[in-house]
Design an enzyme around this catalytic site. Sequence first.
Site, PDB file in Angstrom:
ATOM      1  N   VAL A 203       9.457   4.436 -16.561  1.00 35.43           N
ATOM      2  CA  VAL A 203       8.293   4.222 -15.686  1.00 35.43           C
ATOM      3  C   VAL A 203       7.253   5.339 -15.761  1.00 35.43           C
ATOM      4  CG1 VAL A 203       9.377   2.615 -14.075  1.00 35.43           C
ATOM      5  CG2 VAL A 203       9.621   5.086 -13.682  1.00 35.43           C
TER       6      VAL A 203
ATOM      7  N   ASN B  45      11.765   3.836  -6.808  1.00 35.98           N
ATOM      8  CA  ASN B  45      12.838   4.780  -6.459  1.00 35.98           C
ATOM      9  C   ASN B  45      12.945   5.967  -7.409  1.00 35.98           C
ATOM     10  OD1 ASN B  45      15.725   5.607  -5.520  1.00 35.98           O
ATOM     11  ND2 ASN B  45      16.022   5.014  -7.665  1.00 35.98           N
TER      12      ASN B  45
ATOM     13  N   TYR C  69       9.454  19.847  -7.368  1.00 41.52           N
ATOM     14  CA  TYR C  69      10.010  18.684  -6.657  1.00 41.52           C
ATOM     15  C   TYR C  69       9.296  18.488  -5.317  1.00 41.52           C
ATOM     16  CZ  TYR C  69      13.650  15.540  -4.763  1.00 41.52           C
ATOM     17  OH  TYR C  69      14.341  14.479  -4.224  1.00 41.52           O
TER      18      TYR C  69
ATOM     19  N   LYS D 244       6.973  15.306  -4.369  1.00 44.48           N
ATOM     20  CA  LYS D 244       7.374  14.443  -3.252  1.00 44.48           C
ATOM     21  C   LYS D 244       6.310  14.420  -2.152  1.00 44.48           C
ATOM     22  CE  LYS D 244      11.220  12.836  -4.893  1.00 44.48           C
ATOM     23  NZ  LYS D 244      11.329  11.394  -5.214  1.00 44.48           N
TER      24      LYS D 244
HETATM   25  N1  LIG Z   1      20.190  12.369  -3.343  1.00 46.11           N
HETATM   26  C1  LIG Z   1      19.419  12.984  -2.484  1.00 46.11           C
HETATM   27  O1  LIG Z   1      19.869  13.880  -1.743  1.00 46.11           O
HETATM   28  C2  LIG Z   1      17.965  12.604  -2.370  1.00 46.11           C
HETATM   29  C3  LIG Z   1      17.247  13.107  -1.296  1.00 46.11           C
HETATM   30  C4  LIG Z   1      15.914  12.771  -1.180  1.00 46.11           C
HETATM   31  C5  LIG Z   1      15.316  11.937  -2.091  1.00 46.11           C
HETATM   32  N2  LIG Z   1      16.026  11.459  -3.139  1.00 46.11           N
HETATM   33  C6  LIG Z   1      15.315  10.596  -4.078  1.00 46.11           C
HETATM   34  O2  LIG Z   1      16.001   9.392  -4.340  1.00 46.11           O
HETATM   35  C7  LIG Z   1      15.575   8.890  -5.611  1.00 46.11           C
HETATM   36  C8  LIG Z   1      16.664   8.625  -6.652  1.00 46.11           C
HETATM   37  O3  LIG Z   1      17.823   8.504  -6.129  1.00 46.11           O
HETATM   38  P1  LIG Z   1      19.064   7.944  -6.979  1.00 46.11           P
HETATM   39  O4  LIG Z   1      20.201   8.337  -6.094  1.00 46.11           O
HETATM   40  O5  LIG Z   1      18.845   6.532  -7.308  1.00 46.11           O
HETATM   41  O6  LIG Z   1      19.053   8.910  -8.290  1.00 46.11           O
HETATM   42  P2  LIG Z   1      19.748   8.857  -9.719  1.00 46.11           P
HETATM   43  O7  LIG Z   1      19.580  10.198 -10.313  1.00 46.11           O
HETATM   44  O8  LIG Z   1      21.126   8.316  -9.628  1.00 46.11           O
HETATM   45  O9  LIG Z   1      18.709   7.975 -10.528  1.00 46.11           O
HETATM   46  C9  LIG Z   1      18.654   6.608 -10.613  1.00 46.11           C
HETATM   47  C10 LIG Z   1      18.248   6.219 -12.006  1.00 46.11           C
HETATM   48  O10 LIG Z   1      16.895   6.581 -12.348  1.00 46.11           O
HETATM   49  C11 LIG Z   1      16.826   6.503 -13.748  1.00 46.11           C
HETATM   50  N3  LIG Z   1      15.612   7.124 -14.248  1.00 46.11           N
HETATM   51  C12 LIG Z   1      15.303   8.445 -14.309  1.00 46.11           C
HETATM   52  N4  LIG Z   1      14.087   8.618 -14.851  1.00 46.11           N
HETATM   53  C13 LIG Z   1      13.610   7.376 -15.142  1.00 46.11           C
HETATM   54  C14 LIG Z   1      12.408   6.894 -15.722  1.00 46.11           C
HETATM   55  N5  LIG Z   1      11.455   7.730 -16.113  1.00 46.11           N
HETATM   56  N6  LIG Z   1      12.241   5.553 -15.851  1.00 46.11           N
HETATM   57  C15 LIG Z   1      13.203   4.693 -15.444  1.00 46.11           C
HETATM   58  N7  LIG Z   1      14.366   5.091 -14.900  1.00 46.11           N
HETATM   59  C16 LIG Z   1      14.570   6.419 -14.758  1.00 46.11           C
HETATM   60  C17 LIG Z   1      18.107   7.207 -14.203  1.00 46.11           C
HETATM   61  O11 LIG Z   1      18.500   6.781 -15.504  1.00 46.11           O
HETATM   62  C18 LIG Z   1      19.108   6.814 -13.130  1.00 46.11           C
HETATM   63  O12 LIG Z   1      20.022   5.835 -13.557  1.00 46.11           O
HETATM   64  C19 LIG Z   1      14.714   9.966  -6.237  1.00 46.11           C
HETATM   65  O13 LIG Z   1      13.365   9.644  -6.043  1.00 46.11           O
HETATM   66  C20 LIG Z   1      15.125  11.191  -5.455  1.00 46.11           C
HETATM   67  O14 LIG Z   1      14.161  12.201  -5.492  1.00 46.11           O
HETATM   68  C21 LIG Z   1      17.337  11.769  -3.293  1.00 46.11           C
END
Ligand SMILES: NC(=O)c1ccc[n+]([C@@H]2O[C@H](COP(=O)([O-])OP(=O)(O)OC[C@H]3O[C@@H](n4cnc5c(N)ncnc54)[C@H](O)[C@@H]3O)[C@@H](O)[C@H]2O)c1
Length: 255
Positions: free
Chosen positions: A70, A96, A160, A164
């Site tokens: 993306v 996401n 980050y 965000k």
């Molecule tokens: N875990 C936390 O504590 C937390 C807290 C606040 C916000 N978030 C946010 O939640 C979101 C992601 O969470 P998640 O748990 O699904 O993470 P994750 O790291 O498991 O990612 C989900 C998927 O995103 C895919 N991805 C990465 N870059 C990509 C790209 N350029 N195009 C398409 N796909 C891509 C990866 O292959 C992965 O499978 C993020 O925006 C993160 O910043 C997480």
Amino acid sequence: MGERLAGKIAIVTGAGARGPGVGNGKATAILMAREGARVLCVDAQKDRAEETVGLIRAEKGQALAFAADVTHKADCEAMVAEAVGRWGGLDVLHNNVGIESRQTLMDTTEDEWDRVMAVDLKSMLLATQAAVPALERRGGGAVTCVSSVAAVRGAWGTAYAAAKAGILGFVVSVANQLAPKAIRVNAIAPGTVWTPMVEDLGPEMRERRRRAIPLGVEGTAWDVGWAAVYLASDEARWVTGQTLVVDGGLTLTTR
Ligand SMILES: NC(=O)c1ccc[n+]([C@@H]2O[C@H](COP(=O)([O-])OP(=O)(O)OC[C@H]3O[C@@H](n4cnc5c(N)ncnc54)[C@H](O)[C@@H]3O)[C@@H](O)[C@H]2O)c1
């Protein structure tokens, strides 16, 4: 099966998870399907999206896997074309995708900054631009962008936090522009949920994170997913330009 998203066609970006367990995108895709949506599970790594699709289909939900990065305009346009081509339209875009950077100000290289801005912020622009014509053809829809409490508190890496926070500005600007088209645009700001993204922090940090939460309970990707279901549903038909903080009360505490 619920019916909160019955008849809706949704795209969830980053619908896989980077490791074993359930990340925010994966939980959101599963919950949206449980609530009746057809979900295009988009991930740069198709096998990850396929795993989520497998879980959804095992529950008799409807989903397809699609490979797209993306951070590329053409990929964003292709994912929207796939949803529209397969199912006839698009109602929900759930942005996401995001990656973490834990580097401080002085340690953040130009490459790191550009990489985080591209994945965490530019992707919101490109995916939303690609989705708007399709959402408009359906008479409206919902776009939700995943931010973080890192946008408003000082405890996270610099690139980050900046990306965000950028999402919050993006959301209010775009929500205002798209309101006349009946397209709602909101953000979710998750707190310290335990997902594969932060697994490497280890058990000690996990417990410290849990103890810092006023509700005293660790958050999960499912908590974020339920917020996403709400914002995508018609229950939120009068909600736009907002940030839904899902953090167990973390942002209520002093910095
Ligand atoms: N875990 C936390 O504590 C937390 C807290 C606040 C916000 N978030 C946010 O939640 C979101 C992601 O969470 P998640 O748990 O699904 O993470 P994750 O790291 O498991 O990612 C989900 C998927 O995103 C895919 N991805 C990465 N870059 C990509 C790209 N350029 N195009 C398409 N796909 C891509 C990866 O292959 C992965 O499978 C993020 O925006 C993160 O910043 C997480």
